[in-house]
Design a protein around this motif. Structure first.
Motif, short mmCIF file in Angstrom:
data_model
loop_
_atom_site.label_atom_id
_atom_site.label_comp_id
_atom_site.label_asym_id
_atom_site.label_seq_id
_atom_site.Cartn_x
_atom_site.Cartn_y
_atom_site.Cartn_z
N ARG A 156 -10.15 -2.51 -3.77
CA ARG A 156 -9.90 -3.49 -4.83
C ARG A 156 -8.81 -4.44 -4.36
O ARG A 156 -8.01 -4.11 -3.50
N LYS A 157 -8.74 -5.59 -5.00
CA LYS A 157 -7.69 -6.56 -4.66
C LYS A 157 -6.35 -6.02 -5.15
O LYS A 157 -6.23 -5.48 -6.24
N ALA A 193 -3.80 -7.59 -6.11
CA ALA A 193 -3.30 -8.31 -7.28
C ALA A 193 -3.78 -7.68 -8.59
O ALA A 193 -3.09 -7.75 -9.60
N GLU A 194 -4.96 -7.08 -8.58
CA GLU A 194 -5.43 -6.45 -9.82
C GLU A 194 -5.07 -4.97 -9.88
O GLU A 194 -4.98 -4.40 -10.96
N VAL A 195 -4.83 -4.34 -8.74
CA VAL A 195 -4.53 -2.91 -8.72
C VAL A 195 -3.08 -2.62 -9.05
O VAL A 195 -2.78 -1.71 -9.83
N PHE A 243 -2.13 -2.71 -12.74
CA PHE A 243 -2.82 -1.60 -13.40
C PHE A 243 -2.14 -0.28 -13.08
O PHE A 243 -1.94 0.55 -13.97
N ASP A 245 -4.77 -7.68 1.65
CA ASP A 245 -4.63 -7.85 0.20
C ASP A 245 -5.61 -6.97 -0.57
O ASP A 245 -5.85 -7.19 -1.75
N THR A 246 -6.16 -5.93 0.09
CA THR A 246 -7.00 -4.96 -0.61
C THR A 246 -6.36 -3.58 -0.52
O THR A 246 -5.69 -3.25 0.45
N MET A 249 -9.85 1.68 -14.35
CA MET A 249 -9.53 0.26 -14.38
C MET A 249 -10.55 -0.53 -15.18
O MET A 249 -10.25 -1.60 -15.69
#
Length: 134
Positions: free
Chosen positions: A25-26, A28-30, A33, A121-122, A133
């Motif tokens: 996952r990216k 920035a979103e992980v 969360f 970035d992952t 998520m």
């Protein structure tokens, strides 16, 4: 390895996650969360420990009240059988503390993902966290 050793090994929690179960996952979103996930799980742990503490305090107060009764009153009122107390202990202390231990392991796993050095970035997260998520 003896039979007993195999049993112990089989009941130990599994820390290894197969690469096929990891989802990328990216970051920035992980990261946001994971921070919220860790805070939520830590709050659950605190609530479980508070519930256990309230139960233990209540049991102690009940035992003190029973011991302070006169002999005649004790004879009339009776006391919970030991096996009832054992079942209560399992329900109110042992099972919740096992759940708290599992939550601590989840938090530790999430922290290890969060603190792992990433050059891209992952971030690879387990399928359990990826499902949470969604």
């Amino acid at each position: 390895m003896t039979r007993k050793d195999r049993w112990v090994v089989m009941t130990d929690p599994i820390d290894y996650v197969a690469p096929s179960r990891l989802k990328h996952r990216k970051a920035a979103e992980v990261i946001p969360f994971l921070k919220a996930y860790i805070a939520k799980k830590e709050q659950e742990i605190i609530e479980i420990e508070a519930m256990v503490e309230r139960y233990e305090k209540r049991r102690l107060m009940e035992e003190r009240a029973y011991q302070s009764m006169s002999t005649l009153r004790r004879l009339i009122s009776g006391k919970k059988p030991d096996h009832h107390l054992a079942v209560e202990y399992i329900h109110y202390v042992k099972k919740p503390m096992e759940k708290a231990r599992m939550l601590r392991q989840e938090v530790e796993h999430a922290r290890s993902i969060l603190n792992a050095p990433t050059s891209s970035d992952t971030i690879a997260v387990s399928s359990d966290i990826a499902d949470a998520m969604i």
